[in-house]
Motif scaffolding. Structure first.
Motif: not given
Ligand code: AMP
Ligand code: MG
Length: 353
Positions: A255, A257-259, A327-328, A330, A339, A343, A350, A352
């Motif tokens: 997953l 986690d970022g822009s 994508p992670l 929300s 989510y 996970i 995950i 980052k």
């Protein structure tokens, strides 16, 4: 686990619109259930693999068909919320929850009565009950005239089936009957809450009845730690299913986690054949020859993402990718269910960015 067919499976398609008159397929399915057989049926969450919840041998057949570990208890499906009284001690909060959310995608765990076999509770003092809203599931439960224990109708460890094809892939020859009722509405399994003695709810599995729904209803809710993170070494397992590897594709899933810009750069730098589960808004901007894209739906459309997730995991799993990325999500609203499933499918990996 043995892979060969063990029995002849009867197939039938039952549509919600043809339930006004007596349905022969459902009559057969009800009879099979009463006689200790196994029947797969559609619900509004995912397909369920059902057997008579009051017959210990019938319930044991569910574990055999799925290859499910014996310590992972089953959810008991009932035609009307009031039937829970026959299976468990129902505190007043149950009746209030039932008025607000049943029939529907909410499972409630309460203290079991002695009539519930240990094969259903896996030896726990509690039992999980749910009253499904799907018209075919409801009609089947009425036909059967018995409560029906039913976990998701997948082989243990693979994604829950959300359509007939996925059920057939996993279960042909392993059960007595499969009812095709089309695609499931939600695509993720029910929300599970445990009614605690102090009147609070312990959220064990997020689903389409969201944390926000339960809070707005007036419940005091604690989210079990394993819902949003990995079980820690030695941590008590509150729901046995939480400790098993679940939904996991063969290729490693990560997953991100970022822009979006960082995700795009990250994907461009990967080697080998990889897959990315993209939001529709991202699709056009990730035209990379080594990256196969799977559409999760629009970024804000969590219902459509929930409906697609298990199908995509099954499809991607057939392609032998070196890695799968997503994508992670929300954790707001239905996002928490996504989510939680993602996970676990990713074994908590995950990255980052
Ligand atoms: P499935 O039937 O595949 O949707 O999985 C049912 C989930 O409910 C599993 O994660 C079980 O561990 C959980 N469950 C069922 N009964 C209980 C119970 N009495 N206490 C805690 N968790 C339960
Ligand atoms: Mg399951």
């Amino acid at each position: 686990m043995e892979d060969k067919r063990q029995r002849e499976t009867v197939y039938a398609a039952v549509c919600a619109d043809c339930l006004t008159k007596k349905n022969e397929s459902l009559a057969l399915a009800g009879k099979l259930l009463r006689e200790g057989g196994t029947v797969i049926f559609p619900t509004e969450t995912v397909y369920g693999l059902g057997a008579n919840a009051l017959d210990p041998d019938a319930a044991a057949r569910i574990y055999a068909a799925k290859g499910r570990p014996a310590d992972n208890p089953l959810i008991v499906h009932i035609a009307e919320p009031e039937e829970a009284d026959t299976l468990c001690d129902c505190p007043p909060l149950y009746a209030r929850l039932a008025r607000a959310f049943m029939p529907g995608p909410l499972t409630v765990i309460m203290t079991a009565k002695p009539c519930v076999p240990k094969t259903v509770t896996a030896g726990l003092p509690t039992v999980a009950v749910r009253c499904p809203a799907h018209p075919v599931a409801h009609a089947l439960l009425l036909e059967a005239g018995v409560p029906v224990a039913a976990p998701s109708a997948n082989l243990s460890g693979s994604p829950s089936p959300t359509c007939f094809l996925h059920v057939k892939e996993d279960m042909d020859g392993r059960v007595d009957m499969i009812i095709d009722g089309g695609e499931c509405d939600y695509g993720v399994e029910s929300t599970i809450v445990k009614l605690e003695e102090d009147g609070t709810l312990l959220l064990l599995r997020p689903g389409a009845v969201t944390l926000e729904d339960l809070t707005a209803f007036g419940a005091r809710v604690t989210v079990a730690p394993a819902v949003l993170g990995a079980l820690k070494e030695g941590e008590t397992v509150l729901s046995p299913g939480m400790k098993y590897r679940h939904y996991a594709p063969e290729a490693p899933l990560y997953l991100l986690d970022g822009s979006f810009e960082n995700i795009r750069k990250f994907l461009a730098d990967r080697e080998g054949r990889v897959a990315y589960l993209a939001y529709d808004e991202e699709m056009a901007s990730i035209a990379l020859p080594h990256v196969t894209l799977y559409s999760l739906g629009e970024m804000a459309d969590t219902p459509s993402q929930a409906k697609s997730l298990f199908r995509i995991l099954r499809e991607a799993d057939k392609e032998n990718y070196d890695a799968i990325y997503a994508p992670l999500p929300s954790i707001r609203g239905l996002g928490m269910a996504l989510y939680n499933r993602m996970i676990r499918a990713a074994a908590h990996q995950i990255i980052k960015l």
